[in-house]
Enzyme design. Structure first.
Site, short mmCIF file in Angstrom:
data_model
loop_
_atom_site.label_atom_id
_atom_site.label_comp_id
_atom_site.label_asym_id
_atom_site.label_seq_id
_atom_site.Cartn_x
_atom_site.Cartn_y
_atom_site.Cartn_z
CE1 TYR A 154 -82.47 -97.78 22.15
CE2 TYR A 154 -83.53 -99.80 20.85
CZ TYR A 154 -82.70 -98.54 20.93
OH TYR A 154 -81.90 -98.49 19.72
N GLY A 155 -85.93 -100.28 27.39
CA GLY A 155 -87.32 -100.80 28.07
C GLY A 155 -87.98 -100.01 28.85
CB CYS A 176 -84.27 -105.01 20.59
SG CYS A 176 -84.89 -104.01 21.96
CG ASN A 177 -88.18 -109.42 23.03
OD1 ASN A 177 -88.75 -110.16 22.81
ND2 ASN A 177 -86.88 -109.75 23.44
CB THR A 178 -87.87 -102.81 24.12
OG1 THR A 178 -87.41 -103.81 25.12
CG2 THR A 178 -88.62 -101.68 24.69
CG ASP A 194 -80.37 -105.10 21.83
OD1 ASP A 194 -81.63 -104.97 21.90
OD2 ASP A 194 -79.56 -105.51 22.76
CB SER A 195 -81.07 -101.00 23.75
OG SER A 195 -80.99 -102.41 24.38
CB CYS A 240 -85.29 -108.68 27.89
SG CYS A 240 -83.94 -107.80 27.48
CB THR A 241 -82.34 -110.03 22.96
OG1 THR A 241 -81.94 -108.53 22.91
CG2 THR A 241 -83.08 -110.42 22.00
CG HIS A 242 -79.97 -106.97 27.32
ND1 HIS A 242 -80.16 -106.23 26.15
CD2 HIS A 242 -78.66 -106.18 27.50
CE1 HIS A 242 -79.74 -105.11 25.94
NE2 HIS A 242 -78.55 -105.05 26.79
CD GLU A 276 -75.62 -102.88 26.80
OE1 GLU A 276 -76.34 -103.56 26.63
OE2 GLU A 276 -75.00 -102.14 26.21
N1 DGL Z 1 -82.58 -106.36 24.92
C1 DGL Z 1 -83.64 -105.80 24.53
C2 DGL Z 1 -85.10 -106.25 24.73
O1 DGL Z 1 -85.02 -107.42 24.03
C3 DGL Z 1 -83.70 -104.40 25.21
C4 DGL Z 1 -83.36 -104.19 26.75
C5 DGL Z 1 -83.28 -102.69 26.96
O2 DGL Z 1 -82.56 -101.93 26.40
O3 DGL Z 1 -83.99 -102.46 27.94
O4 DGL Z 1 -85.94 -106.03 24.72
#
Ligand code: DGL
Length: 281
Positions: free
Chosen positions: A42-43, A74-76, A10-11, A195-197, A153
């Site tokens: 990443y988003g 990570c969805n992104t 993941d990011s 988003c997994t976060h 984060e």
């Molecule tokens: N956790 C990631 C997701 O599921 C990325 C969040 C990010 O880095 O912007 O999209």
């Protein structure tokens, strides 16, 4: 081959929420987790950058950790890179995550469903196609949440009491823009955490939106899909369940203390599982 680890990345810390589900579903497996914290979030980066990071991490996990499957937690990164990852590594099972719109449809009674995620995920073609295929079944209210993944984060680095006001303010602001939540007709009774976060902000969200709103995330279905793909490839590790700390390596190219704090706070893991990642990747 079945003794090799499953790679997860993941990011940053968000994918730990997926790792938690994977560990529960697959108690005999080994895992190596890559937190690409130096490049988070990443988003809010462009697709080409996220794709290049995803391919570099995958290649490293294959070459140096001999992974037998890859979970893009990570969805992104899934939206930006899953196609290239599968094309590049046709023999490696690659499992991605996407906002759980279909599970949300099965739960919602009011047929008004909120979706939060990063700008990258919610602006992607992949998400557009998913949304489009379901739009006749419910109304989806989609809200990108710039800054939220980064706030979560960064919250690992400081005490909970210092970080939560910022996360709460962002959540309050974004959910207020979406409209009314609740289980009455016309209200959103279901919110997809795309988003997994965001999974780590679930208690704050539930408190804000009330107990009648259902929060939907993807960790468990992804873990089940990983099991199915490994079984189909005859690569499931059989044997007794192992202590999580005995079968896990967490790597970061960001601050080691941040990863240690996150893995202890959220997964109750000892600091000894955390290591610096190869900085050349
Ligand atoms: N956790 C990631 C997701 O599921 C990325 C969040 C990010 O880095 O912007 O999209």
């Amino acid at each position: 081959m079945s003794a090799f680890p499953i790679g997860v990345f993941d990011s940053g810390m968000g994918g730990l929420s997926v790792l938690q589900a994977l560990q529960t579903e697959l108690p005999a497996e080994h895992f190596v987790y890559w937190a690409d914290s130096r490049h988070a979030p990443y988003g809010e980066k462009n697709d080409a950058f996220v794709r290049q990071r995803s391919l570099a991490i995958a290649q490293h996990l294959i070459d140096h950790h001999h992974i037998k499957a890859l979970v893009v937690a990570c969805n992104t990164a899934t939206a930006a890179a899953i196609h290239e990852l599968r094309t590049q590594y046709p023999h490696l099972p690659v499992i991605g995550v996407e906002p759980a719109l279909k599970p949300a449809l099965a739960l919602s009674k009011t047929r008004r469903i909120g979706v939060i995620g990063t700008r990258g995920t919610l602006g992607s073609d992949k998400f557009y196609r998913l949304l489009n295929s379901l739009q006749d079944q419910a109304e989806f209210i989609v809200q990108p949440c710039n800054g939220l993944a980064l706030a979560i984060e960064e919250s690992t680095q400081v005490a909970i009491s210092e970080s939560s006001p910022k996360i709460k303010a962002l959540l309050q602001d974004y959910t207020a823009q979406m409209g009314e939540f609740g289980d009455a007709p016309g209200q959103m009774d279901t919110l997809v955490l795309g988003c997994t976060h965001y999974v780590f902000a679930q208690p704050t969200l539930q408190e804000l939106l009330g107990k009648h709103v259902q929060l939907v995330s993807t960790g468990e279905p992804v873990a089940r899909q990983t099991r199915r793909l490994l079984a189909a490839a005859a690569q499931l590790r059989v044997g007794p369940g192992l202590r999580p700390s005995a079968r896990l390596q967490l790597l970061t190219n960001g601050a080691l203390q941040g990863l240690q704090a996150a893995s202890t706070r959220w997964l109750q893991l000892p600091h000894t599982v955390c290591h610096p990642a190869d900085p050349s990747v």
